[in-house]
Each structure stands twice: as C-alpha cells, then as structure tokens.
Design a protein around this motif. Structure first.
Motif, PDB file in Angstrom:
ATOM      1  N   GLN A 112       0.850  -1.203   0.000  1.00 48.43           N
ATOM      2  CA  GLN A 112       0.000   0.000   0.000  1.00 48.43           C
ATOM      3  C   GLN A 112       0.879   1.244   0.000  1.00 48.43           C
ATOM      4  OE1 GLN A 112      -2.438  -0.838   3.487  1.00 48.43           O
ATOM      5  NE2 GLN A 112      -4.216  -0.158   2.284  1.00 48.43           N
ATOM      6  N   ALA A 113       0.414   2.291  -0.621  1.00 45.03           N
ATOM      7  CA  ALA A 113       1.166   3.548  -0.588  1.00 45.03           C
ATOM      8  C   ALA A 113       0.232   4.664  -1.035  1.00 45.03           C
ATOM      9  CB  ALA A 113       2.358   3.472  -1.533  1.00 45.03           C
ATOM     10  N   LYS A 114       0.500   5.902  -0.570  1.00 44.08           N
ATOM     11  CA  LYS A 114      -0.251   7.033  -1.137  1.00 44.08           C
ATOM     12  C   LYS A 114       0.402   7.334  -2.478  1.00 44.08           C
ATOM     13  CE  LYS A 114      -2.851   9.188   2.444  1.00 44.08           C
ATOM     14  NZ  LYS A 114      -2.260   8.805   3.774  1.00 44.08           N
ATOM     15  N   ARG A 115       1.459   8.161  -2.467  1.00 46.97           N
ATOM     16  CA  ARG A 115       2.248   8.258  -3.704  1.00 46.97           C
ATOM     17  C   ARG A 115       3.679   7.892  -3.355  1.00 46.97           C
ATOM     18  NH1 ARG A 115       3.492  13.239  -7.897  1.00 46.97           N
ATOM     19  NH2 ARG A 115       4.560  11.909  -9.422  1.00 46.97           N
ATOM     20  N   LEU A 116       4.283   7.032  -4.173  1.00 46.93           N
ATOM     21  CA  LEU A 116       5.659   6.619  -3.903  1.00 46.93           C
ATOM     22  C   LEU A 116       6.565   7.840  -3.990  1.00 46.93           C
ATOM     23  CD1 LEU A 116       5.697   3.316  -5.998  1.00 46.93           C
ATOM     24  CD2 LEU A 116       5.463   3.524  -3.513  1.00 46.93           C
ATOM     25  N   LYS A 117       7.663   7.789  -3.222  1.00 53.50           N
ATOM     26  CA  LYS A 117       8.598   8.921  -3.218  1.00 53.50           C
ATOM     27  C   LYS A 117       9.961   8.478  -3.718  1.00 53.50           C
ATOM     28  CE  LYS A 117       6.885  12.308  -0.022  1.00 53.50           C
ATOM     29  NZ  LYS A 117       5.559  11.733   0.164  1.00 53.50           N
ATOM     30  N   GLY A 118      10.506   9.237  -4.647  1.00 53.84           N
ATOM     31  CA  GLY A 118      11.802   8.909  -5.226  1.00 53.84           C
ATOM     32  C   GLY A 118      12.891   8.791  -4.172  1.00 53.84           C
ATOM     33  N   THR A 119      13.811   7.861  -4.394  1.00 53.37           N
ATOM     34  CA  THR A 119      14.891   7.633  -3.432  1.00 53.37           C
ATOM     35  C   THR A 119      16.013   6.880  -4.129  1.00 53.37           C
ATOM     36  OG1 THR A 119      15.402   6.721  -1.243  1.00 53.37           O
ATOM     37  CG2 THR A 119      13.980   5.421  -2.632  1.00 53.37           C
ATOM     38  N   ARG A 120      17.042   6.506  -3.349  1.00 50.89           N
ATOM     39  CA  ARG A 120      18.130   5.689  -3.903  1.00 50.89           C
ATOM     40  C   ARG A 120      17.823   4.237  -3.573  1.00 50.89           C
ATOM     41  NH1 ARG A 120      23.442   6.922  -5.302  1.00 50.89           N
ATOM     42  NH2 ARG A 120      23.017   9.094  -4.840  1.00 50.89           N
ATOM     43  N   GLY A 122       6.022   8.427 -21.999  1.00 52.65           N
ATOM     44  CA  GLY A 122       6.182   9.728 -21.343  1.00 52.65           C
ATOM     45  C   GLY A 122       7.043   9.698 -20.090  1.00 52.65           C
ATOM     46  N   ALA A 123       7.669   8.553 -19.787  1.00 54.89           N
ATOM     47  CA  ALA A 123       8.533   8.487 -18.600  1.00 54.89           C
ATOM     48  C   ALA A 123       9.842   9.228 -18.869  1.00 54.89           C
ATOM     49  CB  ALA A 123       8.820   7.029 -18.241  1.00 54.89           C
ATOM     50  N   ASP A 124      10.562   9.527 -17.781  1.00 51.29           N
ATOM     51  CA  ASP A 124      11.826  10.270 -17.881  1.00 51.29           C
ATOM     52  C   ASP A 124      12.913   9.429 -17.200  1.00 51.29           C
ATOM     53  OD1 ASP A 124      13.899  12.040 -17.841  1.00 51.29           O
ATOM     54  OD2 ASP A 124      12.773  13.705 -16.953  1.00 51.29           O
ATOM     55  N   ILE A 125      13.676   8.688 -18.007  1.00 49.98           N
ATOM     56  CA  ILE A 125      14.672   7.752 -17.462  1.00 49.98           C
ATOM     57  C   ILE A 125      16.024   8.056 -18.094  1.00 49.98           C
ATOM     58  CG2 ILE A 125      15.272   5.299 -17.133  1.00 49.98           C
ATOM     59  CD1 ILE A 125      12.275   4.705 -17.965  1.00 49.98           C
ATOM     60  N   GLU A 126      17.052   8.172 -17.251  1.00 50.77           N
ATOM     61  CA  GLU A 126      18.428   8.327 -17.764  1.00 50.77           C
ATOM     62  C   GLU A 126      19.227   7.071 -17.436  1.00 50.77           C
ATOM     63  OE1 GLU A 126      20.395  12.019 -16.485  1.00 50.77           O
ATOM     64  OE2 GLU A 126      18.388  12.654 -15.900  1.00 50.77           O
ATOM     65  N   GLY A 127      20.260   6.837 -18.249  1.00 49.89           N
ATOM     66  CA  GLY A 127      21.164   5.710 -17.970  1.00 49.89           C
ATOM     67  C   GLY A 127      20.663   4.375 -18.483  1.00 49.89           C
ATOM     68  N   LEU A 180       6.300   6.691 -11.820  1.00 45.62           N
ATOM     69  CA  LEU A 180       5.193   7.556 -11.380  1.00 45.62           C
ATOM     70  C   LEU A 180       5.425   8.100  -9.970  1.00 45.62           C
ATOM     71  CD1 LEU A 180       1.882   5.843 -12.657  1.00 45.62           C
ATOM     72  CD2 LEU A 180       3.071   7.800 -13.621  1.00 45.62           C
ATOM     73  N   ALA A 181       6.612   7.868  -9.393  1.00 43.81           N
ATOM     74  CA  ALA A 181       6.880   8.343  -8.031  1.00 43.81           C
ATOM     75  C   ALA A 181       7.132   9.856  -8.042  1.00 43.81           C
ATOM     76  CB  ALA A 181       8.092   7.607  -7.456  1.00 43.81           C
ATOM     77  N   GLU A 182       7.031  10.440  -6.858  1.00 45.14           N
ATOM     78  CA  GLU A 182       7.305  11.878  -6.743  1.00 45.14           C
ATOM     79  C   GLU A 182       8.815  12.060  -6.602  1.00 45.14           C
ATOM     80  OE1 GLU A 182       5.075  13.472  -3.456  1.00 45.14           O
ATOM     81  OE2 GLU A 182       6.319  15.280  -3.467  1.00 45.14           O
ATOM     82  N   GLY A 183       9.421  12.828  -7.493  1.00 46.90           N
ATOM     83  CA  GLY A 183      10.865  13.074  -7.387  1.00 46.90           C
ATOM     84  C   GLY A 183      11.694  12.030  -8.121  1.00 46.90           C
ATOM     85  N   GLY A 209      10.387  11.038 -11.695  1.00 46.64           N
ATOM     86  CA  GLY A 209       8.967  10.672 -11.706  1.00 46.64           C
ATOM     87  C   GLY A 209       8.116  11.676 -12.457  1.00 46.64           C
ATOM     88  N   VAL A 210       7.073  11.185 -13.126  1.00 46.83           N
ATOM     89  CA  VAL A 210       6.129  12.059 -13.840  1.00 46.83           C
ATOM     90  C   VAL A 210       4.724  11.834 -13.264  1.00 46.83           C
ATOM     91  CG1 VAL A 210       7.491  12.168 -15.982  1.00 46.83           C
ATOM     92  CG2 VAL A 210       5.799  10.340 -15.685  1.00 46.83           C
ATOM     93  N   GLU A 211       3.809  12.750 -13.588  1.00 50.75           N
ATOM     94  CA  GLU A 211       2.449  12.673 -13.025  1.00 50.75           C
ATOM     95  C   GLU A 211       1.623  11.554 -13.656  1.00 50.75           C
ATOM     96  OE1 GLU A 211       0.937  14.542 -10.606  1.00 50.75           O
ATOM     97  OE2 GLU A 211       2.897  15.472 -10.200  1.00 50.75           O
TER      98      GLU A 211
END
Ligand code: UD1
Length: 419
Positions: A148-156, A203-208, A176-179, A218-220
C-alpha cells in the motif's frame, strides 16, 4: 499430456523468422497498467506466458484484444482489481511484474508469492526491499505480498544482486513516483532496456538506460503509445545452437545482432562460421563437428543463463571436454540427467557440469523439467540417433513460438503427439 517425437539425424537448413522476446513482452504488458490511455503492443509472440499475462491483466479489468497481426490492444481505463491470484502466479513467476505498476498507479496491490521452481528458490526480497525504499508499506500475509502507498517517493535503491524482474518492478514503480529515484546495480539485459524504451515512449523520464545505474525522474502520468517488442535473443541462440549441433546452415531473420555477442562468440569458439547483416545472423557448420566450449553464466552482457542448457546439449556431442559453470541459478542442471539417458557423459560438481563429448547419442524417452531444459532436450533429440520422445513438453510452449513448425521448416523430423 502432449509429447514431442523427434527422429534425429537431419541437419538444419534454411531461414527462420525470430519472434518477439518473451522476457520483454511480459514486463511491457505489465507496464500498460501504468498508462491511463490505450496501448498497442506489436511483435507479440504467441506463447503460453503471454496468454497467462493477458488472463492476469484481464482479471484486473484491463480490456485486451489480440489481432491477426499479433498486436495486442490494451485498454487499461477500467481497472477495478489489484490482485494477482496464486492460481496464475504459480504457473508463471513473471506475474510478480504487476506489483510495481499496481502500487505506483493505484496505491495498492495483492500479489501471490511465487514460491520456488525447478531451477532454484527464486526469492523476491529485492522487489520488496525496493518498494519499501520508495515508501510502500509491504507485508507478506497468507502467501500474498500486500502493498500500500499514497504516492511513492523517489529515493536511492541499491539492489543487492542483479535481478532482471526486480529491476523492472522498481523501474515501473519509480516512473510515477514523486521526485527522482536512482536504481543502483540495475540489470542491463536488453529486455530491461526494451521496457525502459517503452516507458519513455509512454512519457517516462529515465536516464542511464542500458547501464547499471538508472535515474528515474517521476512524472504525473503516462500516456498510451504503440510499441514494437524486440526480437528474442534466446530463441535466436537456440536455433543457431541447433544448427551448429546438426552441422547445418541456417539464417535467423528479424533478429538483433548487437545483443548476441556472448553467444555468437561461443558459437565461433565451437567452430561455427557466423555472418551477419542488419537484422539477420547466419550460421554455417556444414561438414564439421562442434568443438567443446566452456561456459560461465552471469548477468548481461556476460553469457546468459537462459542459453546454458542449449550449450550443455551442444557440448554433449562436441569434440573435447567442456566445463559449464552456472552462476545465476543454483539448480539449473536438471536437463543433464535426461541428457545422460541419451548417452551423454556428464559429471556434476555443485554448480559445475563437466561434459566429455561423445560421438553419438541415441534416442530415448525423456522428460522436460523447465522451459530452457525443454529446448535443450529438443536440440539433443535432433542429433540423437533414432527416436526421442520428450514428455511434459508444455514447458516449451511458455517460451518458444511454434517450435516444431519452425524446426520442421528447417528440415527436422519433429512432430507433436496427442495426449
Ligand atoms: C529473469 C528472466 C529469466 C532469466 C533470469 C536471469 C524474465 C521473465 N525472466 O528471471 O528468463 O533466466 O532473469 O537472467 O525476465 N534473486 C534473489 N532475490 C530477488 C531476486 C532475485 O535472490 O529478490 C536471485 C535469483 O534467485 C537468481 C538471481 O537473483 O539467483 C537472478 O534472478 P533474476 O534476475 O531475478 O531472475 P528473474 O527476473 O526471475
């Protein structure tokens, strides 16, 4: 239960069309859960695992239609269930791939734990660890992973080992995570790259992409797109090994040359003459017996574990002694016991098989234990003298499209027997 009957001894000759990659189409179909618009996926192979994935997504409310050009139209706008039930997951471990997309888009998922399989224990703790790092609450109850999660949050997220579906799950969650999410020690398999390219087209934004560090901004939302699945490098390799074993000459068409280095290198080591063009690979082994080749499996770009069993079969009839070391899965030598029934000389020592090539194997009744083992046994049947019958051949339909038709077109005497 259907069986395959092979009358061995014919060399493979001709041209064969390579299908879309199983290990790319499965995560790409799962990624449709992330889109809020219809998607069209083309170059879809006709495989049992694709049917299972369609059933799995269908149960969640995804509307899927398959046209006669092997394109799947996917409409994910009416999803109303977030469950991957045990009945489906137990038949296809890759069902775990819905976990990341479901939690990212809908904030909830209930996915059955895959459990063990013939080739090893295959745990999924890396998938869970990554999702927790992204902020999901994950528990394991009654055999199910509940997230379960509200909105996932970007991390390492640093993966403890290179895992293909683990990387894919975390990637699909992170888009779709924030950050920003940084995935370290990511798998670099071409199928992971194909998924990342599909996500970019959505529409995702991925590098590497294609490296072991993926940076995901992450995108909306992700939109619909049309995406063509990359060709299957394992199917390509399987036909080439079969050609080398039987002393034939075959051109695989509609394939990708640039992702086959490790396998082509070993085929050349076995004595094959390889020529390539834009999208084809031709192997010529006329008049020659293969030489033994040592193999050590490891994540891409090293030699793929999914080609280990086929090269084990090749070494059984090669000139010399080969050492095969399996470093990805702990128990992926089930096929060696069946090869021994055909007369192969194989000694197992832990994760190593030592194979002394014999001049001839002879046909027998044997049994397939998993997908790539089935392919290995079919190849062995092509060179064994007399008739080989392979039981439990349903495994092969999970990953090879029309295998007996394709081999038959190349001159093999192979047919499926009814139950
Ligand atoms: C994928 C492929 C499969 C291929 C394998 C290795 C798909 C659908 N399947 O399987 O054909 O043989 O990659 O190239 O793409 N591991 C853990 N913990 C985890 C995850 C993995 O210990 O959480 C271990 C596994 O037990 C194994 C190794 O890591 O020993 C690699 O497995 P992984 O790459 O995850 O295999 P799959 O993604 O299941």
């Amino acid at each position: 239960m259907t069986r395959i009957l092979i009358d061995g001894g014919e060399a493979l000759y001709g041209e064969v069309d390579i299908s879309g990659a199983k290990n790319a189409v499965l995560p790409i179909l799962a990624s449709c859960l992330l889109a809020d618009e219809p998607m069209i996926i083309s170059n879809v192979p006709h495989l049992h695992d694709v049917t299972t994935t369609m059933e799995l997504l269908g149960q969640m409310g995804v509307y899927l239609t398959l046209d006669d050009r092997m394109r799947i139209q996917v409409n994910p706008s009416l999803i109303d269930s977030y469950i991957a039930p045990y009945e489906l997951v137990k038949t296809m471990r890759a069902s775990i791939l819905v976990l990341g997309p479901l939690i990212a888009r809908f904030g909830q998922a209930r996915v059955s734990l895959p459990g063990g399989c013939q080739i090893g224990s295959r745990p999924v703790e890396q998938h869970i660890h990554g999702l927790r790092a992204l902020g999901a609450q994950v528990s394991v109850e009654n055999g199910y992973i509940k997230a379960q999660a509200k909105r996932l949050k970007g991390t390492r997220v640093s993966m403890d080992m290179v895992t293909v579906t683990g990387t894919e799950n975390i990637l699909m969650a992170a888009v779709l995570a924030e950050g920003t999410t940084i995935i370290e020690n990511a798998a670099r398999e071409p199928e992971v790259v194909d998924l990342a390219n599909c996500l970019m087209a959505m529409g995702a934004d991925i590098e590497g992409i294609g490296t072991s560090t993926l940076t995901v901004h992450g995108v909306e939302r992700l939109h619909g797109t049309e995406y063509k699945v990359l060709p299957d490098r394992i199917e390509t390799g399987t036909f080439l090994v079969g050609t080398a074993m039987t002393g034939g000459k075959v051109r695989t068409r509609g394939t990708r040359v640039d992702i086959m280095d490790a396998v082509l290198g070993k085929l050349e080591g076995a004595g094959a003459h390889i020529s390539t063009g834009d999208n084809w690979i031709e192997l010529d082994m006329r008049g020659k017996r293969p030489r033994a080749v040592n193999i050590t499996t490891a994540p891409y770009p090293a030699f793929p574990t999914d080609m280990q069993a086929q090269f084990t079969a090749l070494n059984c009839i090669a000139e010399g002694v080969a050492v095969i070391t399996e470093k990805v899965f702990e128990n992926r030598f089930m096929h060696t016991h069946e090869l021994q029934r055909l007369g192969a000389d194989i000694r197992l020592e832990g994760n190593t098989a030592i194979i002394k090539g014999v001049e001839h194997m002879s046909g027998a009744q044997i049994m397939a234990t998993d997908l790539r083992a089935s392919a290995c046994l079919v190849l062995a049947g092509l060179v064994a003298q007399g008739e080989t019958t392979i039981d439990r051949v349903y495994h092969i339909d999970r990953g090879y499209e029309n295998i007996e038709e394709k081999l038959g077109m190349l001159g093999a005497r192979i047919r499926r027997l009814p139950a």
